[in-house]
Design a protein around this motif. Structure first.
Motif, short mmCIF file in Angstrom:
data_model
loop_
_atom_site.label_atom_id
_atom_site.label_comp_id
_atom_site.label_asym_id
_atom_site.label_seq_id
_atom_site.Cartn_x
_atom_site.Cartn_y
_atom_site.Cartn_z
N UNK A 152 -1.16 -5.79 -3.91
CA UNK A 152 0.04 -5.40 -4.64
C UNK A 152 -0.34 -4.60 -5.90
N UNK A 153 0.27 -3.43 -6.04
CA UNK A 153 0.01 -2.60 -7.22
C UNK A 153 -1.18 -1.67 -7.08
N UNK A 154 -1.89 -1.75 -5.95
CA UNK A 154 -3.04 -0.88 -5.73
C UNK A 154 -2.70 0.24 -4.76
N UNK A 155 -3.15 1.45 -5.07
CA UNK A 155 -2.95 2.58 -4.16
C UNK A 155 -3.95 2.44 -3.01
N UNK A 156 -3.42 2.48 -1.78
CA UNK A 156 -4.26 2.29 -0.59
C UNK A 156 -4.43 3.60 0.15
N UNK A 157 -5.66 3.98 0.38
CA UNK A 157 -5.95 5.19 1.15
C UNK A 157 -5.38 5.02 2.56
N UNK A 158 -4.76 6.07 3.07
CA UNK A 158 -4.09 5.96 4.37
C UNK A 158 -5.07 5.67 5.51
N UNK A 159 -6.35 6.00 5.33
CA UNK A 159 -7.32 5.71 6.39
C UNK A 159 -7.50 4.19 6.57
N UNK A 160 -7.33 3.44 5.47
CA UNK A 160 -7.41 1.98 5.56
C UNK A 160 -6.23 1.45 6.38
N UNK A 161 -5.06 2.01 6.12
CA UNK A 161 -3.85 1.57 6.82
C UNK A 161 -3.87 1.96 8.29
N UNK A 162 -4.49 3.09 8.59
CA UNK A 162 -4.54 3.55 9.98
C UNK A 162 -5.36 2.64 10.87
N UNK A 163 -6.19 1.79 10.27
CA UNK A 163 -6.96 0.84 11.08
C UNK A 163 -6.04 -0.14 11.81
N UNK A 164 -4.79 -0.25 11.35
CA UNK A 164 -3.82 -1.16 11.98
C UNK A 164 -3.18 -0.54 13.22
#
Length: 213
Positions: free
Chosen positions: A164-176
């Motif tokens: 929460x409150x941290x910017x997440x690189x989209x490559x991390x999210x794409x692992x899902x």
């Protein structure tokens, strides 16, 4: 946020005493008097805590908990029982109990154990506005009601609620994603936002963030 408890006790007088005591302290309690009733209730509802007597009609408390654990139900469980031999106590913990209270006991002792159990749970839960997330079970509650998520949304939710409150690189999210792409990620995130109402925002050129208020 009101915690919901499933109480299984076939002694009607004791059951009503415990139910009234727990409800007077702010808990929501569903009372069952047989193992079959309890197992039906556990499948039809979501609970924060089970309190099971062991010697009850139909299905014993130990058999009931064993079947729930085999069904991947990890709801914390307290046994209350007049069976005080070490073999029974050992069986209770072996099938997945978190605590064991020997009868007879003061009803207030149960209340103390329940409060302690929820206090330990709360320390590991993640709270965000009207949302509570239980990382150990990957369960999401909005306004006290459990929200059902698909595998992709569950994965994304877990990442956001732990950051929460941290910017997440989209490559991390794409692992899902099963088939990663910018378009697929946008679709998955929109679905997650629609289901949960979480304020997930795009940070142009970087990634996404679950913003703090």
């Amino acid at each position: 946020m009101q915690h919901k408890i499933l109480l299984l006790e076939d002694d009607y007088e004791l059951a009503e005493t415990l139910k009234e005591l727990l409800e007077s302290d702010g808990y929501s309690v569903d009372l069952m008097h047989s193992g079959n009733e309890a197992i039906d209730a556990s499948y039809e509802n979501s609970y924060d805590l089970y309190i099971f007597d062991i010697n009850v009609p139909d299905i014993s408390g130990i058999e009931l908990l064993q079947s729930l654990r085999e069904a991947e139900d990890s709801t914390p469980t307290i046994f209350i029982s007049a069976l005080v031999d070490l073999n029974t106590i050992a069986k209770g913990f072996a099938v997945g109990a978190d605590d064991y209270i020997k009868k007879p006991f003061f009803p207030e002792e149960l209340l103390i154990r329940v409060k302690a159990k929820f206090a330990s749970q709360q320390s590991s839960d993640i709270i965000f506005e009207n949302v509570r997330y239980v990382p150990s079970k990957k369960e999401l509650y909005v306004d006290g009601k459990i929200i059902s998520l698909g595998e992709v949304q569950e994965c994304l939710c877990d990442i956001f609620m732990n950051n929460i409150g941290n910017v997440l690189d989209k490559t991390i999210l794409m692992d899902c994603l099963l088939h990663p792409s910018d378009a697929a990620l946008r679709v998955a995130l929109n679905k997650l936002k629609n289901i949960t109402k979480l304020p997930i925002k795009n940070v142009r050129g970087v990634g996404y963030i679950l913003e703090k208020s």
